[in-house]
Design a protein around this motif. Structure first.
Motif, PDB file in Angstrom:
ATOM      1  N   GLN A 181     -62.088  16.429  -9.527  1.00 28.94           N
ATOM      2  CA  GLN A 181     -61.374  16.557  -8.257  1.00 28.94           C
ATOM      3  C   GLN A 181     -60.439  17.766  -8.252  1.00 28.94           C
ATOM      4  O   GLN A 181     -60.283  18.454  -7.236  1.00 28.94           O
ATOM      5  CB  GLN A 181     -60.589  15.271  -7.989  1.00 28.94           C
ATOM      6  CG  GLN A 181     -59.873  15.235  -6.658  1.00 28.94           C
ATOM      7  CD  GLN A 181     -58.525  15.949  -6.671  1.00 28.94           C
ATOM      8  OE1 GLN A 181     -57.879  16.023  -7.726  1.00 28.94           O
ATOM      9  NE2 GLN A 181     -58.119  16.486  -5.549  1.00 28.94           N
ATOM     10  N   ALA A 182     -59.817  18.034  -9.386  1.00 33.44           N
ATOM     11  CA  ALA A 182     -58.745  19.022  -9.448  1.00 33.44           C
ATOM     12  C   ALA A 182     -59.195  20.433  -9.099  1.00 33.44           C
ATOM     13  O   ALA A 182     -58.375  21.256  -8.666  1.00 33.44           O
ATOM     14  CB  ALA A 182     -58.118  19.012 -10.848  1.00 33.44           C
ATOM     15  N   ILE A 183     -60.475  20.735  -9.256  1.00 33.44           N
ATOM     16  CA  ILE A 183     -60.895  22.122  -9.045  1.00 33.44           C
ATOM     17  C   ILE A 183     -61.261  22.426  -7.594  1.00 33.44           C
ATOM     18  O   ILE A 183     -61.397  23.599  -7.232  1.00 33.44           O
ATOM     19  CB  ILE A 183     -62.070  22.512  -9.961  1.00 33.44           C
ATOM     20  CG1 ILE A 183     -63.295  21.634  -9.694  1.00 33.44           C
ATOM     21  CG2 ILE A 183     -61.652  22.426 -11.420  1.00 33.44           C
ATOM     22  CD1 ILE A 183     -64.520  22.063 -10.500  1.00 33.44           C
ATOM     23  N   PHE A 184     -61.388  21.404  -6.758  1.00 28.08           N
ATOM     24  CA  PHE A 184     -61.821  21.677  -5.383  1.00 28.08           C
ATOM     25  C   PHE A 184     -60.728  22.245  -4.480  1.00 28.08           C
ATOM     26  O   PHE A 184     -61.006  23.137  -3.669  1.00 28.08           O
ATOM     27  CB  PHE A 184     -62.479  20.436  -4.785  1.00 28.08           C
ATOM     28  CG  PHE A 184     -63.849  20.186  -5.357  1.00 28.08           C
ATOM     29  CD1 PHE A 184     -64.922  20.969  -4.983  1.00 28.08           C
ATOM     30  CD2 PHE A 184     -64.046  19.204  -6.318  1.00 28.08           C
ATOM     31  CE1 PHE A 184     -66.176  20.780  -5.530  1.00 28.08           C
ATOM     32  CE2 PHE A 184     -65.292  18.995  -6.877  1.00 28.08           C
ATOM     33  CZ  PHE A 184     -66.360  19.790  -6.483  1.00 28.08           C
ATOM     34  N   PRO A 185     -59.481  21.773  -4.544  1.00 24.88           N
ATOM     35  CA  PRO A 185     -58.451  22.430  -3.727  1.00 24.88           C
ATOM     36  C   PRO A 185     -58.283  23.913  -4.054  1.00 24.88           C
ATOM     37  O   PRO A 185     -57.887  24.698  -3.189  1.00 24.88           O
ATOM     38  CB  PRO A 185     -57.179  21.636  -4.080  1.00 24.88           C
ATOM     39  CG  PRO A 185     -57.670  20.296  -4.510  1.00 24.88           C
ATOM     40  CD  PRO A 185     -58.955  20.568  -5.228  1.00 24.88           C
ATOM     41  N   LEU A 186     -58.596  24.301  -5.289  1.00 24.82           N
ATOM     42  CA  LEU A 186     -58.447  25.700  -5.686  1.00 24.82           C
ATOM     43  C   LEU A 186     -59.357  26.625  -4.890  1.00 24.82           C
ATOM     44  O   LEU A 186     -59.039  27.802  -4.698  1.00 24.82           O
ATOM     45  CB  LEU A 186     -58.748  25.871  -7.186  1.00 24.82           C
ATOM     46  CG  LEU A 186     -58.051  24.932  -8.166  1.00 24.82           C
ATOM     47  CD1 LEU A 186     -58.441  25.296  -9.595  1.00 24.82           C
ATOM     48  CD2 LEU A 186     -56.538  24.968  -7.995  1.00 24.82           C
ATOM     49  N   VAL A 187     -60.485  26.095  -4.431  1.00 26.43           N
ATOM     50  CA  VAL A 187     -61.457  26.933  -3.722  1.00 26.43           C
ATOM     51  C   VAL A 187     -61.588  26.532  -2.252  1.00 26.43           C
ATOM     52  O   VAL A 187     -62.533  26.935  -1.574  1.00 26.43           O
ATOM     53  CB  VAL A 187     -62.835  26.888  -4.419  1.00 26.43           C
ATOM     54  CG1 VAL A 187     -62.743  27.544  -5.797  1.00 26.43           C
ATOM     55  CG2 VAL A 187     -63.351  25.454  -4.554  1.00 26.43           C
ATOM     56  N   ALA A 188     -60.640  25.745  -1.744  1.00 21.36           N
ATOM     57  CA  ALA A 188     -60.628  25.379  -0.323  1.00 21.36           C
ATOM     58  C   ALA A 188     -59.836  26.426   0.451  1.00 21.36           C
ATOM     59  O   ALA A 188     -58.671  26.699   0.142  1.00 21.36           O
ATOM     60  CB  ALA A 188     -60.017  23.999  -0.137  1.00 21.36           C
TER      61      ALA A 188
END
Length: 471
Positions: A181-188
């Motif tokens: 989950q943690a890596i998806f906000p980084l690329v939103a």
């Protein structure tokens, strides 16, 4: 009410224990008596109560990895324009959320309810479509789905252990669901990546999201303090070239689990046998929650969530999040992931530990109080009809105002959302509603506001760290 009979007459030695608080097995001492047997004090509905949470229900994080994750969590280096951190929308002083109905992400200024939408070319282009959830107990071993619409879950759909928006391009080496989950906000785009042509991260995302993660990893690799910390925390890392986005994600996960695992609320104490842990009002609210009010039908089990999806008819607003290529300003919930009509407007059941700290409530933060969200659950149709836009915690954004409540101008869409509601009305008195609210306050952990590591004074990148004044 029955009594307690105490047995056992041995002293308990107090040993130095350096594990996180939530990993220690609590023992309540009654003078020299340490073991208790519960007799007639057990409520008649005890079989309907969940079993107590224990440390064994959670992933055990490595402290060194968690300490590294703390720095990354508060470091803006992981955002495209180096202007927002994970902590900006999930701050401990705001219950690990942001205090807003819909967040102000990349381009905003400030923290929490005081955050503004920016100015000039840097101003935000869109509100975050959904409410920023709290981060409590996300290291639970039984947790198998995340995000309001469940678009991330444990599955072998793409032969990598997860069903995720990255599909087969999800990086290898992710240790658990929270790390994924943690890596998806980084690329939103509107959360942390930024807009096209603003930075190399946002540019890469436009091609394919997994192209952006190596760029962020390379930023971290070039900071000596991070390189040393990764080498110290992970056996397989000997130099900067060995660090991957999965290592960054695993460290973030270790921190969130270490810092925000909560199983020491009054309700937890009650489940562990301390019948004095709840007030009379909280006991009454618990009886209703697990009885006539029907709350436990969805908020079930030790985590107080069935991890399912339910359409509650919450008042809609904001840009929404819908299926790909759907031009309408609306939020179709789970259907956006499943593409199944029966999932229309359904959202994941949240866990409830520390819920009193994470206002506003609902997938879009429609209600500022626990009283409001409880009453909505009891009669969604009536609550929707009575809801007023003024209660939403939406910082003023004049250039987006026309979109904020556009969905209300579409009578057919509003009719579809009302028709999808799956909850039957339940009649409770004001006193009974208040009792349920009191019980929900009993879900707040005793150490929930303290944390273990807290907020760092500085981060290795040298970028500013988010701080807020506690109320």
């Amino acid at each position: 009410m029955g009594g307690l009979i105490c047995a056992g007459f041995h002293q308990v030695a107090r040993l130095l224990d350096l594990r996180p608080r939530w990993q220690r097995q609590p023992t309540k001492s009654y003078g020299k008596f340490t073991h208790i047997i519960l007799l007639a004090a057990t409520p008649a509905f005890a079989t309907d109560l969940p079993r107590p949470l224990t440390a064994d229900d959670f992933i055990t994080p490595d402290p060194a990895q968690a300490k590294l994750g703390q720095l990354l969590f508060y470091d803006r280096i992981l955002s495209g324009n180096r202007n927002i951190a994970c902590s900006t929308c999930h701050h401990p002083d705001l219950g690990t959320a942001d205090g807003l109905s819909l967040g102000i992400g990349e381009g905003g200024v400030g923290l929490g309810p005081q955050r503004t939408a920016g100015t000039g070319d840097n101003r935000i282009r869109k509100r975050i479509p959904r409410n920023a959830p709290g981060l409590w107990n996300l290291g639970a071993k039984d947790l198998h789905v995340m995000f309001h619409d469940g678009r991330l879950s444990i599955a072998d759909t793409f032969e990598n252990g997860f069903n995720s928006p990255a599909e087969e391009w999800l990086p290898e080496g992710l240790e658990n669901l929270l790390a994924a989950q943690a890596i998806f906000p980084l690329v939103a785009q509107f959360e942390m990546a930024g807009n096209p042509k603003e930075n190399e991260v946002a540019g890469a995302v436009q091609n394919r999201m997994d192209y952006a993660w190596p760029i962020l990893t390379d930023r971290v690799r070039h900071i000596p303090e991070y390189t040393k910390a990764f080498a110290a925390a992970y056996d397989h890392i000997n130099g900067p070239q060995d660090i991957t986005i999965a290592d960054i994600a695993n460290a973030l996960s270790a921190f969130m689990i270490f810092e925000w695992t909560s199983l020491d609320s009054p309700f937890d104490a009650y489940l562990n046998g301390d019948l004095t842990a709840l007030t009379q009002a909280q006991r009454a609210g618990m009886d209703l929650f697990f009885g006539a009010a029907g709350c436990a039908g969805c908020h079930s089990g030790p985590l107080m969530s069935d991890q399912g999806f339910h359409a509650l008819g919450l008042p809609p607003f904001g840009p929404g999040r819908t299926r790909r290529f759907d031009p309408m300003v609306r939020d179709v919930g789970r259907m956006g992931e499943s593409d199944a009509l029966e999932d229309a407007y359904a959202f994941r059941t949240p866990m409830l530990r520390n819920v009193a700290l994470t206002a506003p409530y609902g997938h879009n933060g429609a209600y500022p109080t626990l009283d409001g969200i409880v009453r909505h659950h009891l009669n969604p149709e009536q609550a929707l009809a009575q809801w007023q836009p003024e209660v939403a915690a939406l910082p003023e954004v004049p250039w987006l105002a026309a979109i904020d409540f556009m969905v209300w101008q579409d009578p057919r869409e509003m009719a579809r959302q009302r028709a999808a509601v799956q909850v039957q009305p339940t009649v409770l008195s004001d006193a009974e509603v208040d009792a349920i609210v009191q019980f929900l306050h009993a879900l707040t952990g005793q150490s929930a506001r303290d944390g273990l590591f807290g907020i760092p004074d500085a981060v290795p990148s040298g970028l500013p760290v988010d701080h807020a004044q506690r109320p």
